[in-house]
Design a protein around this motif. Structure first.
Motif, short mmCIF file in Angstrom:
data_model
loop_
_atom_site.label_atom_id
_atom_site.label_comp_id
_atom_site.label_asym_id
_atom_site.label_seq_id
_atom_site.Cartn_x
_atom_site.Cartn_y
_atom_site.Cartn_z
N ASP A 115 -12.35 64.92 42.26
CA ASP A 115 -13.07 64.41 41.11
C ASP A 115 -14.37 63.74 41.54
N LEU A 116 -15.34 63.77 40.65
CA LEU A 116 -16.60 63.07 40.92
C LEU A 116 -16.32 61.59 41.13
N GLY A 117 -16.98 61.00 42.11
CA GLY A 117 -16.82 59.57 42.38
C GLY A 117 -15.74 59.25 43.40
N GLU A 118 -14.91 60.22 43.78
CA GLU A 118 -13.90 59.97 44.81
C GLU A 118 -14.59 59.79 46.15
N HIS A 119 -13.94 59.08 47.07
CA HIS A 119 -14.52 58.79 48.38
C HIS A 119 -13.68 59.42 49.48
N TYR A 120 -14.37 59.95 50.49
CA TYR A 120 -13.73 60.59 51.64
C TYR A 120 -14.47 60.18 52.90
N ARG A 121 -13.78 60.27 54.03
CA ARG A 121 -14.38 60.04 55.33
C ARG A 121 -13.88 61.11 56.29
N PRO A 122 -14.65 61.42 57.33
CA PRO A 122 -14.20 62.41 58.30
C PRO A 122 -12.85 61.99 58.89
N ALA A 123 -11.94 62.92 59.01
CA ALA A 123 -10.60 62.64 59.54
C ALA A 123 -10.70 62.10 60.96
N GLY A 124 -9.89 61.08 61.23
CA GLY A 124 -9.81 60.52 62.57
C GLY A 124 -10.82 59.43 62.87
N GLU A 125 -11.70 59.10 61.93
CA GLU A 125 -12.68 58.03 62.15
C GLU A 125 -12.12 56.71 61.62
N PRO A 126 -12.71 55.58 62.04
CA PRO A 126 -12.26 54.28 61.52
C PRO A 126 -12.32 54.25 59.99
N PRO A 127 -11.47 53.45 59.36
CA PRO A 127 -11.32 53.47 57.91
C PRO A 127 -12.60 53.26 57.10
N GLU A 128 -13.54 52.46 57.57
CA GLU A 128 -14.72 52.15 56.77
C GLU A 128 -15.96 52.94 57.18
N SER A 129 -15.87 53.78 58.20
CA SER A 129 -17.08 54.41 58.72
C SER A 129 -17.38 55.74 58.04
N ASN A 130 -18.66 56.00 57.85
CA ASN A 130 -19.17 57.26 57.32
C ASN A 130 -18.44 57.74 56.06
N VAL A 131 -18.33 56.86 55.09
CA VAL A 131 -17.68 57.20 53.83
C VAL A 131 -18.65 58.01 52.98
N HIS A 132 -18.13 59.07 52.37
CA HIS A 132 -18.92 59.94 51.50
C HIS A 132 -18.34 59.89 50.09
N ARG A 133 -19.21 59.98 49.08
CA ARG A 133 -18.79 60.02 47.67
C ARG A 133 -19.03 61.43 47.14
N VAL A 134 -18.07 61.95 46.37
CA VAL A 134 -18.23 63.26 45.74
C VAL A 134 -19.23 63.10 44.59
N VAL A 135 -20.34 63.84 44.68
CA VAL A 135 -21.38 63.75 43.65
C VAL A 135 -21.61 65.08 42.94
N GLY A 136 -20.93 66.13 43.35
CA GLY A 136 -21.08 67.42 42.70
C GLY A 136 -19.93 68.35 43.04
N ARG A 137 -19.65 69.28 42.11
CA ARG A 137 -18.54 70.21 42.34
C ARG A 137 -18.86 71.64 41.95
N THR A 138 -20.10 72.04 41.94
CA THR A 138 -20.43 73.43 41.66
C THR A 138 -20.57 74.17 42.98
N ASP A 139 -19.96 75.33 43.08
CA ASP A 139 -19.99 76.12 44.32
C ASP A 139 -19.52 75.30 45.51
N GLY A 140 -18.39 74.66 45.40
CA GLY A 140 -17.85 73.83 46.45
C GLY A 140 -17.96 72.36 46.07
N VAL A 141 -18.10 71.51 47.08
CA VAL A 141 -18.16 70.07 46.86
C VAL A 141 -19.43 69.53 47.50
N THR A 142 -20.13 68.66 46.79
CA THR A 142 -21.33 68.01 47.33
C THR A 142 -20.98 66.55 47.58
#
Length: 90
Positions: free
Chosen positions: A3-30
């Motif tokens: 869903d838009l607004g959900e947050h993800y981080r690269p697997a295996g990294e510390p919990p707060e580092s390099n967090v990304h927010r989903v801002v688009g979902r056309t032709d994959g995920v942005t």
């Protein structure tokens, strides 16, 4: 499906580092990166596009870096609002 607004981080990294927010979902995920490697909030403008499958394989859910109450920030916001409320009449 992410869903838009959900947050993800690269697997295996510390919990707060390099967090990304989903801002688009056309032709994959942005994704928009919203924290740096130290977990500090940034306006990086760094966008990453990937498929939903890649997101599921290479990323894991993260907590929202904007969640929570910061008393120091709240006091600063109130003081800024107060200043500009008075300043507009001078």
């Amino acid at each position: 499906m992410q869903d838009l607004g959900e947050h993800y981080r690269p697997a295996g990294e510390p919990p707060e580092s390099n967090v990304h927010r989903v801002v688009g979902r056309t032709d994959g995920v942005t994704l928009l990166r919203v924290t740096d490697a130290d977990g500090r909030r940034v306006n990086s403008g760094e966008i990453r596009r990937c498929s939903s499958a890649t997101l599921d394989e290479e990323f894991e859910p993260a907590r929202n870096p904007d969640a929570g109450f910061n008393p120091v920030s709240a006091v600063g916001d109130v003081l800024t609002w107060l200043y500009w409320s008075v300043r507009k009449f001078l």
